[in-house]
Enzyme design. Structure first.
Site, mmCIF file in Angstrom:
data_model
loop_
_atom_site.group_PDB
_atom_site.id
_atom_site.type_symbol
_atom_site.label_atom_id
_atom_site.label_comp_id
_atom_site.label_asym_id
_atom_site.label_seq_id
_atom_site.Cartn_x
_atom_site.Cartn_y
_atom_site.Cartn_z
ATOM 1 N N LYS A 26 22.882 21.208 45.032
ATOM 2 C CA LYS A 26 21.576 20.881 44.435
ATOM 3 C C LYS A 26 20.672 20.254 45.497
ATOM 4 C CE LYS A 26 22.059 19.703 40.167
ATOM 5 N NZ LYS A 26 23.107 18.836 39.664
ATOM 6 N N ARG A 96 21.464 12.554 39.749
ATOM 7 C CA ARG A 96 22.387 13.662 39.460
ATOM 8 C C ARG A 96 23.445 13.803 40.528
ATOM 9 N NH1 ARG A 96 19.665 17.929 36.256
ATOM 10 N NH2 ARG A 96 17.590 17.171 35.820
ATOM 11 N N GLY A 105 28.610 21.107 34.408
ATOM 12 C CA GLY A 105 28.920 20.185 33.310
ATOM 13 C C GLY A 105 30.065 19.237 33.604
ATOM 14 N N MET A 107 30.289 16.819 36.055
ATOM 15 C CA MET A 107 30.008 15.462 36.496
ATOM 16 C C MET A 107 28.732 14.947 35.855
ATOM 17 S SD MET A 107 31.661 15.633 40.188
ATOM 18 C CE MET A 107 30.116 15.985 40.795
ATOM 19 N N ARG A 340 19.815 28.350 42.468
ATOM 20 C CA ARG A 340 21.174 28.636 42.970
ATOM 21 C C ARG A 340 21.467 30.109 42.710
ATOM 22 N NH1 ARG A 340 24.222 25.182 38.279
ATOM 23 N NH2 ARG A 340 23.263 26.273 36.563
ATOM 24 N N HIS A 462 59.016 45.507 32.124
ATOM 25 C CA HIS A 462 58.723 46.896 31.795
ATOM 26 C C HIS A 462 57.363 47.034 31.131
ATOM 27 C CE1 HIS A 462 58.862 50.455 29.177
ATOM 28 N NE2 HIS A 462 59.409 51.005 30.247
ATOM 29 N N GLU A 762 63.378 46.490 49.551
ATOM 30 C CA GLU A 762 63.293 45.596 48.388
ATOM 31 C C GLU A 762 64.312 44.474 48.488
ATOM 32 O OE1 GLU A 762 62.588 48.085 44.633
ATOM 33 O OE2 GLU A 762 64.012 49.285 45.763
ATOM 34 N N SER A 781 58.558 51.617 52.242
ATOM 35 C CA SER A 781 57.612 51.149 51.231
ATOM 36 C C SER A 781 58.197 49.857 50.660
ATOM 37 C CB SER A 781 57.446 52.186 50.118
ATOM 38 O OG SER A 781 56.589 51.687 49.133
ATOM 39 N N CYS A 848 54.520 49.146 47.199
ATOM 40 C CA CYS A 848 54.318 49.776 45.892
ATOM 41 C C CYS A 848 54.687 48.832 44.747
ATOM 42 C CB CYS A 848 55.071 51.091 45.796
ATOM 43 S SG CYS A 848 56.845 50.910 46.014
ATOM 44 N N TYR A 868 49.243 51.647 54.023
ATOM 45 C CA TYR A 868 48.545 51.783 52.741
ATOM 46 C C TYR A 868 49.101 50.807 51.707
ATOM 47 C CZ TYR A 868 52.715 54.193 51.091
ATOM 48 O OH TYR A 868 54.008 54.476 50.733
HETATM 49 C C1 PEP Z 1 59.483 47.141 43.252
HETATM 50 O O1 PEP Z 1 60.591 46.657 43.106
HETATM 51 O O2 PEP Z 1 58.536 46.533 43.770
HETATM 52 C C2 PEP Z 1 59.198 48.505 42.775
HETATM 53 C C3 PEP Z 1 58.046 49.072 43.005
HETATM 54 O O3 PEP Z 1 60.165 49.108 42.049
HETATM 55 P P1 PEP Z 1 60.437 48.818 40.506
HETATM 56 O O4 PEP Z 1 59.354 47.938 40.000
HETATM 57 O O5 PEP Z 1 60.470 50.138 39.845
HETATM 58 O O6 PEP Z 1 61.776 48.162 40.571
HETATM 59 MG MG MG Z 2 62.258 47.989 42.669
#
Ligand code: PEP
Ligand code: MG
Length: 901
Positions: A26, A96, A105, A107, A340, A462, A762, A781, A848, A868
């Site tokens: 401010k 202020r 809001g 203070m 602002r 899931h 993993e 991956s 992934c 990626y």
């Molecule tokens: C993971 O484990 O990050 C993965 C992509 O495989 P899933 O979730 O199917 O185990």
């Molecule tokens: Mg997995």
């Protein structure tokens, strides 16, 4: 001597915009506007540095501060042409708070400071408005009592309420001046009796007490809570701005209002403002009167309206962003009280950024950094109407809160099983599937539903993973909900909700609400497309999708995916025409009959892959071989219970021995496959090693599909991915088996088709020995869902049991299944990349897990040099923008040259 006080007024200010950290948002913008020649009431700002010294000093003002305040006050009196405490024409001020970031809001503020028994009379005479003067005084005592003296507001308000009822009036403005004068005396009595000191009459003492109170308000309960939620460091502190009061309630040539330089809901370029004639700002905020349209100001005071519009335009050009301004008109003179960057909807954020580029106000780089990537996901799905939702919550209709797993708002009748969901959806009804948790056989029901709620599970359970992929709003781990499947009811918030009753869910906040709530439609505009195309120009990180079907693949391309980073082949096993064959395969008593069952699955898999390759039309597709433990395919808990009951019945009646023997065999198999920790059990490549015919069938299906599509003239690039590798032996054996089958198919089909074989990383061990794994693996991956599970040792399916408490206690900064833990899991990723590329420079590496669509995780993936990220189709816009922002920020940090584009 440290300079603690910065003045503004008379067209000049000592501060400016760049001093935000010192003067607060401010204070610095009031200074900036003053320097721009915009009419701002004069004042001064006490720095956050003064706050820090005060704080260090056991809450005593630092040396020199009060002297500097005295000098600044003298200058203020000069600029305002009024004198503080003058009984004839008193200078009144507002006090202020103002931190470097806005904390709406949170203070404290004190208005009309400087009033006392003498100056109130002066104000009445000067403004020729006795009622106004006494109203200001009684408001001031209330605010001062509340903020400075720590008295409860109600201690004052109850007298006003009693007075109104005695007078038989409803609203404050109906209370006459003489009554307000008496009320003010009562308020002073309240102060004297409750704080055992008379209400301070000395304006200078009032000012010092108010400054101290604003400093202290940084440690108020709500400010602490706000800082915690918004990650604001506690040592930033607040500045204090003391400014001459201007009055919008001095008659018909006065008024007050707020405005945005563009429409904050749509981003459209038009002045969007509200105005109240003859009123104070507080009246607008308190909803005492309904503001009028800004056109009312244009009619009443056309010159002021034009001046306001010109200033708004100037401010926007100066700050190069849409502004949110507050203004007051005192007897035909316009003052700006604040400016602002305006808060805006997701759609408006994108539109304003794109329009400002077209108007040559900002460049694409700046535009891309202005939009929060998370907001983008909101444009592609319907949302619950925020007002309608708030009204529902205020009316006590909030049933439960869970983990927000997939964004969007859904409304529908409650159903408790997937079959019922499919049945009702066929009839055109909208349903919401409510389950303790979901499993793969619920997929069809999830698809048929508007949204999904589960009582258990975390963000990679899931339900969450599948719903995100489908773009369905989803809430998981709503532990306030107790589902009674048999009775077809759930309990939550002290209520019983039956099948068929309507609920609404907000997948962004995790709220489950009873009855319908209105929804807003998705808002994908040309501006959004253009904006995302800019993001693609700036990013270097690839963006792929996790997709399991040709439809998902097609959608992923629409959202801008450059390939598929994960096809979870098990999702194809659950279709109703396949599950009996899958079960036949699992139940097979010997290798010959198992092979026969596996062969029956081959044509199904091949067709699936052909569909996906066609949809991706030459883009790379990573297909993961079967991952989950086999028992998941055998029987769901309901079927298992029914089998036990049937067997008991047959036994009791002593009939149908053949059926009983079959049941015994099946149940024995189920029991044999049952595991204590299935997520750490017989799954992934372990399954491929003990049942090689399954992987062989899948590899054959992939390669036959690839050759078929290649023969039709399309380009295909299958990447065959082995899950859950943890040792060199696993990698080598599975790699060799895979290559043998793939080569055999190529020979049989005579097709030249390039393919690669890689692995998911993993298991933490795989990251540590990545150099050895990369001797075979042609790509990596990172499966960060499992890697998070195994690094923390938190079961992904049970984490919701303790995670909320961990977050609330600050033991974890975020849900690590949603926001990548860069410190721990991230370190394994760094090691994995470095060691993998040591063996194979240029190794293609992706991610992934669910983190592939989360902004801070995407930024991390850019920084560590991944090729990626792969995420669900609906998260792709987030990933595209996050990847661009990551690159732009990295470039800013290293001050690399300008882009060639
Ligand atoms: C993971 O484990 O990050 C993965 C992509 O495989 P899933 O979730 O199917 O185990
Ligand atoms: Mg997995």
């Amino acid at each position: 001597m440290t300079k603690y006080v910065y003045s503004f007024g008379g067209g000049k200010a000592e501060g400016s915009s760049v001093m935000r950290n010192l003067l607060g948002g401010k204070g610095c913008e009031l200074a900036e506007m003053t320097n721009l020649g915009i009419p701002v009431p004069p004042g001064f700002t006490i720095t956050t540095q003064a706050w820090a010294a005060f704080n260090r000093n056991d809450r005593a003002f630092p040396d020199g501060l009060l002297d500097q305040v005295t000098s600044a006050l003298e200058k203020l009196e000069h600029d305002a042409g009024l004198v503080f405490g003058d009984p004839k024409r008193p200078l009144l001020v507002s006090v202020r708070s103002g931190a470097r970031v806005s904390m709406p809001g949170m203070m404290e503020t004190v208005l009309n400071l400087g009033l006392n028994d003498a100056t109130v009379e002066g104000l009445a005479a000067w403004t020729r408005n006795e009622r106004f003067a006494w109203d200001c005084y009684r408001r001031f005592i209330t605010m001062f009592g509340d903020v400075v003296l720590g008295l409860r507001r109600e201690a004052f308000d109850e007298h006003l309420t009693a007075l109104k009822s005695r007078l038989g009036v409803k609203s404050d403005p109906e209370v006459p001046a003489a009554e307000l004068r008496k009320l003010t005396q009562t308020y002073k009595d309240v102060v004297a009796s409750r704080s055992s000191k008379p209400f301070p009459q000395d304006p200078r003492q009032q000012l010092e007490l108010a400054i101290r109170a604003v400093f202290d308000s940084w440690f108020g309960k709500k400010a602490i809570e706000y800082r915690r939620i918004n990650n604001i460091p506690p040592d930033w502190g607040t500045a204090v701005t003391v400014m001459s009061m201007v009055f919008g309630n001095l008659g018909e040539t006065s008024g007050t209002g707020v405005g945005f330089t563009r429409d904050p809901r749509t981003g459209e370029r038009r002045f969007y403002a509200e105005f109240l004639a003859n009123a104070q700002g507080e009246d607008v905020v308190a909803g005492i009167r309904t503001p009028e349209h800004i056109d009312d100001l244009a009619r009443r005071m056309p010159e002021i309206y034009d001046e306001l519009l010109a200033i708004a335009g100037r401010l926007e050009r100066h700050y190069k962003d849409m502004q949110d301004i507050e203004f007051t008109i005192q007897e035909s003179k316009l003052y700006l009280l604040q400016t602002r960057a305006g808060k805006r909807s997701a759609a408006a954020a994108v539109k304003v950024a794109v329009d400002l580029v077209h108007e040559a106000v900002i460049d694409q780089h700046t535009a891309l950094l202005r939009v929060n990537p998370r907001d983008l996901a909101r444009l592609f799905v319907p949302l619950l109407d925020p007002r309608d939702k708030q009204a529902a919550i205020s009316a006590g209709r909030l049933l439960a809160r869970g983990l927000a797993a997939a964004p969007g708002g859904a409304v529908g009748q409650v159903v408790f099983d997937a079959d019922r969901a499919v049945e009702l959806a066929k009839d055109g009804q909208r349903v919401i599937l409510v389950r303790p948790e979901t499993s793969p056989e619920d997929v069809a029901g999830m698809y048929a539903s508007e949204g999904i709620v589960t009582a258990r599970g975390g963000r990679t359970s899931h339900a969450a993973v599948v719903a995100v992929g489908m773009g369905k709003p989803c809430i998981v781990g709503a532990s306030d909900i107790v589902v009674h499947e048999e009775r077809r009811v759930f309990e939550a918030g002290g209520r019983l909700v039956r099948e068929g009753e309507v609920i609404a869910i907000d997948g962004e906040t995790g709220e489950v609400i009873l009855d319908a709530v209105g929804r807003t439609e998705p808002q994908v505009s040309g501006a959004t497309q253009e904006f995302l195309a800019w993001a693609d120009r700036y990013r270097t990180l690839g963006v792929r999708a996790n997709a399991d079907t040709p439809e998902d693949a097609a959608r992923a391309r629409e959202f801008g995916a450059e390939g598929i980073g994960l096809v979870r082949t098990e999702h194809m096993f659950f279709a109703s025409d396949r599950i009996p064959i899958v079960r036949e395969m699992i139940m097979a008593p010997d290798t010959v009959s198992r092979r026969a069952a596996v062969q029956k699955l081959l044509p199904f898999q091949r067709d699936d892959f052909i569909g996906i390759f066609r949809a991706m039309d030459g883009l790379p597709v990573t297909i993961r071989l079967l991952d989950p433990p086999l028992h998941e395919f055998l029987a769901n808990p309901k079927e298992y219970r029914e089998m036990i009951e049937e067997r008991a019945r047959l036994e009791a009646l002593n009939i149908n021995p053949a059926r009983k023997a079959a049941l015994d065999e099946k149940l024995a198999k189920i029991d044999a496959l049952r595991e204590a920790n299935p997520m750490l059990g017989h799954r992934g490549c372990r399954l491929g090693i003990t049942s090689p015919e399954i992987y062989a069938m899948q590899v054959r299906a992939i390669m036959e599909a690839a050759c078929t599509v290649a023969e039709q003239g399309l380009k295909v690039e299958p990447e065959i991915m082995i899950p859950l590798t943890g040792t060199v032996g696993e990698m080598k054996l599975t790699y060799d088996n895979t290559r043998k089958v793939a080569e055999a198919v190529l020979v049989e089909m005579g097709g030249p088709c390039t393919y690669t074989i890689g692995t998911m990383i993993e298991v933490p061990r795989a990251a540590l020995i990545a150099d050895k794994i990369a001797q075979d693996a042609e790509f990596f991956s990172f499966g960060t869902n499992d890697m998070t599970q195994m690094t923390f040792g938190y079961s992904r399916d049970d984490v919701a049991k303790f995670l909320p408490e961990y977050l609330q206690k600050g033991l974890l900064p975020h849900d690590p299944f949603s926001v990548l833990d860069q410190e721990g899991v991230g370190e394994l990723i760094r090691i994995g990349i470095e060691r993998g590329r040591r063996t194979r420079p240029g190794l293609k590496i992706g991610i992934c897990g669910e983190h592939g669509g989360e902004p801070s995780s995407v930024e991390f993936c850019h920084k560590v040099g991944m090729t990626y990220v792969s995420c669900s189709p609906f998260m792709i816009p987030i990933a595209r923008l996050s990847a661009a922002q990551a690159r732009l920020r990295a470039r800013e940090a290293s001050a690399e040259g300008a882009p060639s584009a």
